[in-house]
Design a protein around this motif. Structure first.
Motif, mmCIF file in Angstrom:
data_model
loop_
_atom_site.group_PDB
_atom_site.id
_atom_site.type_symbol
_atom_site.label_atom_id
_atom_site.label_comp_id
_atom_site.label_asym_id
_atom_site.label_seq_id
_atom_site.Cartn_x
_atom_site.Cartn_y
_atom_site.Cartn_z
ATOM 1 N N LEU A 50 31.942 56.460 33.027
ATOM 2 C CA LEU A 50 31.044 57.310 33.884
ATOM 3 C C LEU A 50 31.377 57.888 35.153
ATOM 4 O O LEU A 50 32.583 57.236 35.675
ATOM 5 C CB LEU A 50 29.783 56.256 34.223
ATOM 6 C CG LEU A 50 29.089 55.793 33.146
ATOM 7 C CD1 LEU A 50 27.673 55.080 33.494
ATOM 8 C CD2 LEU A 50 28.564 56.846 31.946
ATOM 9 N N SER A 51 31.057 58.759 35.500
ATOM 10 C CA SER A 51 31.351 59.245 37.130
ATOM 11 C C SER A 51 30.923 58.726 37.993
ATOM 12 O O SER A 51 30.147 57.844 38.099
ATOM 13 C CB SER A 51 31.073 60.720 36.829
ATOM 14 O OG SER A 51 31.815 61.566 36.190
ATOM 15 N N ILE A 52 31.464 58.894 39.246
ATOM 16 C CA ILE A 52 30.738 58.280 40.502
ATOM 17 C C ILE A 52 30.502 59.553 41.370
ATOM 18 O O ILE A 52 31.099 60.507 41.378
ATOM 19 C CB ILE A 52 31.788 57.202 41.470
ATOM 20 C CG1 ILE A 52 32.930 58.040 41.669
ATOM 21 C CG2 ILE A 52 32.061 56.283 40.421
ATOM 22 C CD1 ILE A 52 33.934 57.068 42.450
ATOM 23 N N LEU A 53 29.413 59.252 42.192
ATOM 24 C CA LEU A 53 28.867 60.419 43.142
ATOM 25 C C LEU A 53 29.307 59.685 44.591
ATOM 26 O O LEU A 53 29.090 58.525 44.827
ATOM 27 C CB LEU A 53 27.374 60.552 43.056
ATOM 28 C CG LEU A 53 26.724 60.954 41.738
ATOM 29 C CD1 LEU A 53 25.414 61.190 41.775
ATOM 30 C CD2 LEU A 53 27.567 62.242 41.326
ATOM 31 N N CYS A 99 28.362 53.985 47.053
ATOM 32 C CA CYS A 99 28.530 55.101 46.082
ATOM 33 C C CYS A 99 27.578 54.712 44.892
ATOM 34 O O CYS A 99 27.339 53.699 44.565
ATOM 35 C CB CYS A 99 29.899 55.766 45.852
ATOM 36 S SG CYS A 99 30.800 55.982 47.401
ATOM 37 N N LEU A 100 27.498 56.004 44.162
ATOM 38 C CA LEU A 100 26.565 55.728 42.963
ATOM 39 C C LEU A 100 27.580 55.939 41.642
ATOM 40 O O LEU A 100 28.164 56.787 41.289
ATOM 41 C CB LEU A 100 25.716 56.787 42.868
ATOM 42 C CG LEU A 100 24.536 56.722 43.950
ATOM 43 C CD1 LEU A 100 23.633 57.967 44.178
ATOM 44 C CD2 LEU A 100 23.738 55.394 44.086
ATOM 45 N N LEU A 101 27.214 55.124 40.635
ATOM 46 C CA LEU A 101 27.503 55.232 39.290
ATOM 47 C C LEU A 101 26.601 56.331 38.811
ATOM 48 O O LEU A 101 25.524 56.178 39.162
ATOM 49 C CB LEU A 101 27.622 54.062 38.744
ATOM 50 C CG LEU A 101 28.303 53.908 37.021
ATOM 51 C CD1 LEU A 101 29.697 54.214 37.379
ATOM 52 C CD2 LEU A 101 27.969 52.508 36.671
ATOM 53 N N SER A 102 27.268 57.144 37.649
ATOM 54 C CA SER A 102 26.231 58.339 37.344
ATOM 55 C C SER A 102 26.612 58.956 36.087
ATOM 56 O O SER A 102 27.701 58.812 35.567
ATOM 57 C CB SER A 102 26.567 59.446 38.453
ATOM 58 O OG SER A 102 26.287 60.689 37.831
ATOM 59 N N HIS A 103 25.591 59.362 35.329
ATOM 60 C CA HIS A 103 25.722 59.822 33.962
ATOM 61 C C HIS A 103 24.719 61.150 34.031
ATOM 62 O O HIS A 103 23.412 60.787 34.373
ATOM 63 C CB HIS A 103 25.476 58.811 32.866
ATOM 64 C CG HIS A 103 25.797 59.655 31.555
ATOM 65 N ND1 HIS A 103 25.014 60.616 30.924
ATOM 66 C CD2 HIS A 103 26.797 59.390 30.855
ATOM 67 C CE1 HIS A 103 25.501 60.806 29.796
ATOM 68 N NE2 HIS A 103 26.700 60.072 29.785
#
Length: 199
Positions: free
Chosen positions: A39-42, A127-131
């Protein structure tokens, strides 16, 4: 341990606290993702990028592009940069039953212009873990984000905690640039201009 959907400058994103392992597991379950899915991070700043990655590659020869200066011109914006992960990035759970984890070698980093992303990160202090939410159709300049009712139908019965509704929006995908090898490789051409990267 909340998991919610917030708008970004591309598709809405299902997000949670990057440092909260239980929230991350909940996100994977809501999205029905394979454990090994990265997953990406924001993030909201270059300091965040420096914390969770080893940074942008440094030019080693005359004439090579300075990726950090290019990124400074492009971010915040609709880009995902793949960068080598630092040891500060939380370990990824690869087996939910046993809790087995592994250190990630790379991570996709996004710094959206969207003010709601900035507000959520500021309020959370992390920060946020993101999908991105799933969209069946091919994205183009007229593709609208799924509305709140559609998102509730998709994820509401899976334990989703909240949705930030900002009304109808047209959306396109981010451009993805892989910098993990030191040389830029455009993985996907999306909303962000990639003409400054060598082909």
């Amino acid at each position: 341990m909340q998991v919610g959907i917030i708008p970004t400058d591309s598709l809405p994103a299902v997000v949670c606290d990057l440092s909260n392992r239980n929230a991350a597991l909940k996100l994977y379950n809501i999205m029905e993702l394979a454990p090994k899915k990265m997953l990406s991070i924001l993030v909201t700043s270059f300091n965040d990028i420096s914390k969770y990655t080893t940074g942008f590659p440094i030019p080693t020869q005359p004439g090579q592009p300075d990726m950090f200066r290019i990124a400074q011109r492009l971010l915040p914006g609709p880009y995902t940069f793949l960068l080598p992960a630092s040891k500060n990035l939380p370990r990824q759970v690869i087996d939910f039953k046993t809790g087995k984890t592994k250190q990630r070698n790379s991570v996709g980093v996004r710094m959206p212009k969207e003010h709601i992303v900035k507000a959520v990160i500021a309020g959370l202090g992390e920060c946020l873990l993101s999908h991105s939410v799933h969209v069946e159709e091919q994205l183009d300049s007229e593709t609208e984000c799924p509305d709140t009712g559609t998102l509730l139908d998709m994820y509401g019965n899976r334990g989703l905690d909240f949705i930030v509704d900002t009304g109808a929006r047209v959306v396109t995908a981010t451009s993805i640039v892989d910098l993990t090898s030191g040389e830029p490789e455009v993985v996907r051409v999306g909303q962000g201009d990639v003409s400054m990267f060598p082909e």
